[in-house]
Design an enzyme around this catalytic site. Structure first.
Site, PDB file in Angstrom:
ATOM      1  N   HIS A 164     -15.146  29.807  17.225  1.00 48.07           N
ATOM      2  CA  HIS A 164     -13.787  30.234  16.921  1.00 48.07           C
ATOM      3  C   HIS A 164     -13.228  29.508  15.655  1.00 48.07           C
ATOM      4  O   HIS A 164     -13.420  28.309  15.673  1.00 48.07           O
ATOM      5  CB  HIS A 164     -13.117  30.234  18.052  1.00 48.07           C
ATOM      6  CG  HIS A 164     -12.697  28.993  18.652  1.00 48.07           C
ATOM      7  ND1 HIS A 164     -12.772  28.985  20.343  1.00 48.07           N
ATOM      8  CD2 HIS A 164     -12.244  27.810  18.485  1.00 48.07           C
ATOM      9  CE1 HIS A 164     -12.312  27.873  20.545  1.00 48.07           C
ATOM     10  NE2 HIS A 164     -12.128  27.057  19.395  1.00 48.07           N
ATOM     11  N   GLU A 224     -11.754  34.274  19.085  1.00 50.99           N
ATOM     12  CA  GLU A 224     -12.934  34.035  19.857  1.00 50.99           C
ATOM     13  C   GLU A 224     -13.875  35.100  19.448  1.00 50.99           C
ATOM     14  O   GLU A 224     -13.581  36.051  18.613  1.00 50.99           O
ATOM     15  CB  GLU A 224     -12.613  34.262  21.279  1.00 50.99           C
ATOM     16  CG  GLU A 224     -11.721  33.471  21.966  1.00 50.99           C
ATOM     17  CD  GLU A 224     -12.325  31.905  22.306  1.00 50.99           C
ATOM     18  OE1 GLU A 224     -13.132  31.554  21.539  1.00 50.99           O
ATOM     19  OE2 GLU A 224     -11.890  31.390  23.454  1.00 50.99           O
ATOM     20  N   ASP A 253      -1.956  27.944  16.262  1.00 49.33           N
ATOM     21  CA  ASP A 253      -1.861  28.408  17.515  1.00 49.33           C
ATOM     22  C   ASP A 253      -1.171  27.651  18.549  1.00 49.33           C
ATOM     23  O   ASP A 253      -0.813  26.577  18.487  1.00 49.33           O
ATOM     24  CB  ASP A 253      -3.363  28.466  18.148  1.00 49.33           C
ATOM     25  CG  ASP A 253      -4.296  27.629  17.829  1.00 49.33           C
ATOM     26  OD1 ASP A 253      -3.805  26.258  17.398  1.00 49.33           O
ATOM     27  OD2 ASP A 253      -5.538  27.543  17.653  1.00 49.33           O
ATOM     28  N   ASN A 312     -18.274  27.756  20.045  1.00 49.15           N
ATOM     29  CA  ASN A 312     -18.819  29.082  19.590  1.00 49.15           C
ATOM     30  C   ASN A 312     -18.214  29.749  18.588  1.00 49.15           C
ATOM     31  O   ASN A 312     -18.259  31.156  18.313  1.00 49.15           O
ATOM     32  CB  ASN A 312     -18.108  30.070  20.896  1.00 49.15           C
ATOM     33  CG  ASN A 312     -16.480  30.170  20.918  1.00 49.15           C
ATOM     34  OD1 ASN A 312     -15.865  29.417  19.991  1.00 49.15           O
ATOM     35  ND2 ASN A 312     -15.803  30.617  21.859  1.00 49.15           N
TER      36      ASN A 312
HETATM   37  C1  F6R Z   1      -6.947  24.251  17.568  1.00 50.29           C
HETATM   38  C2  F6R Z   1      -7.702  25.143  17.171  1.00 50.29           C
HETATM   39  C3  F6R Z   1      -9.127  25.379  17.502  1.00 50.29           C
HETATM   40  C4  F6R Z   1      -9.789  24.123  17.233  1.00 50.29           C
HETATM   41  C5  F6R Z   1     -11.146  24.039  17.969  1.00 50.29           C
HETATM   42  C6  F6R Z   1     -11.890  22.954  17.774  1.00 50.29           C
HETATM   43  O1  F6R Z   1      -5.532  24.253  16.964  1.00 50.29           O
HETATM   44  O2  F6R Z   1      -7.479  26.084  16.532  1.00 50.29           O
HETATM   45  O3  F6R Z   1      -9.762  26.158  16.870  1.00 50.29           O
HETATM   46  O4  F6R Z   1      -9.917  23.560  15.899  1.00 50.29           O
HETATM   47  O5  F6R Z   1     -11.036  24.508  19.339  1.00 50.29           O
HETATM   48  O6  F6R Z   1     -11.603  21.831  18.759  1.00 50.29           O
HETATM   49  P1  F6R Z   1     -11.703  20.292  18.950  1.00 50.29           P
HETATM   50  O7  F6R Z   1     -11.085  19.651  17.574  1.00 50.29           O
HETATM   51  O8  F6R Z   1     -11.009  19.790  19.975  1.00 50.29           O
HETATM   52  O9  F6R Z   1     -13.380  20.178  19.075  1.00 50.29           O
END
Ligand code: F6R
Length: 246
Positions: free
Chosen positions: A138, A143, A67, A136
């Site tokens: 994701h 989301e 992303d 959450n």
């Molecule tokens: C990042 C991504 C997100 C993160 C998720 C966890 O490229 O796609 O899904 O993996 O938000 O983020 P952290 O690792 O910062 O807790």
């Protein structure tokens, strides 16, 4: 689903690095699917060590990232392109042109999403995809509510996701409201998926994930439909699970 429970973040990162390096040893032309955020930072440090100390080479490896924030160019310090360059690519022997991250500035965004999905199909879906998990549920920036059939698309980020990611920005209002993300279907195309979760703030999400109940309310639950997923959790992230699953 294979569950690997380790002591701490350091061990989670080592175990994940081992899986990535095994993939590269199996096929030095592998496609790796990569994530950003706090979770894979330790993994990337271990991969850099692997190049320096264990002669691992990324010369023929290609990478696709999950992303990118909408509106940020690759040289913006908060963009995921910048993150990947800093934290991994410039420290290993990968060819920069073999690293792919969606272009957050591309207009129209729909065309960029289509281009990225076609790219994933063209270079081949990842042999191994690394995922972190949002609190959450994701994965990527899919989301809750994202359909399983989703491919690369532009999403509006949930307030909770923007709040959580505000730690990387000087001001909460600077966190972009939208992002381009691989869809759930795009992610599920990968041959092998390695999900990482560390810390008490992920414990609730890990517990929900391990219930194995598939629902759009919790996007990570779609991973139960894939036949080669490894979840690596540390003790803190696993702390709310009472009934262990294998
Ligand atoms: C990042 C991504 C997100 C993160 C998720 C966890 O490229 O796609 O899904 O993996 O938000 O983020 P952290 O690792 O910062 O807790």
């Amino acid at each position: 689903m294979k569950l690997i429970c380790v002591e701490n973040y350091e061990e989670m990162s080592s175990k994940a690095a081992q899986l990535v390096e095994q993939q590269i040893q199996r096929d030095d032309h592998s496609v790796l699917g990569l994530a950003t955020g706090s979770t894979p930072l330790g993994l990337y440090e271990k991969l850099i060590q692997g190049v320096k100390e264990r002669n691992i080479s990324y010369k023929h490896i290609r990478t696709v990232n999950l992303d990118e924030y909408r509106g940020l160019s690759g040289d913006h310090p908060n963009s995921y392109r910048y993150f990947m360059n800093e934290k991994l690519f410039q420290n290993i022997d990968i060819m920069f042109e073999n690293t792919y991250v969606p272009n957050g500035k591309a207009v129209p965004v729909e065309a960029e999403c289509q281009r990225y999905e076609e790219l994933i199909d063209k270079i081949g879906p990842p042999d191994l995809q690394i995922l972190g998990m949002g609190m959450n549920g994701h994965i990527g920036f899919n989301e809750p509510g994202t359909p399983e059939t989703s491919v690369t698309h532009c999403v509006q980020l949930e307030a909770s996701t923007r709040n959580s990611n505000a730690r990387f920005f000087s001001d909460r209002d600077e966190v972009p409201t939208h992002a381009i993300t691989m869809g759930i279907q795009s992610i599920l195309k990968s041959e092998q998926i390695v999900v990482l979760a560390s810390g008490k703030n992920k414990a609730q999400a890990v517990k929900r994930f391990l219930e194995g109940r598939i629902s759009t309310d919790f996007p990570a639950s779609f991973l139960w439909e894939h036949n080669h997923v490894t979840l690596i959790v540390d003790k803190d992230a696993y702390s709310l699970v009472t009934a262990k699953e294998e």
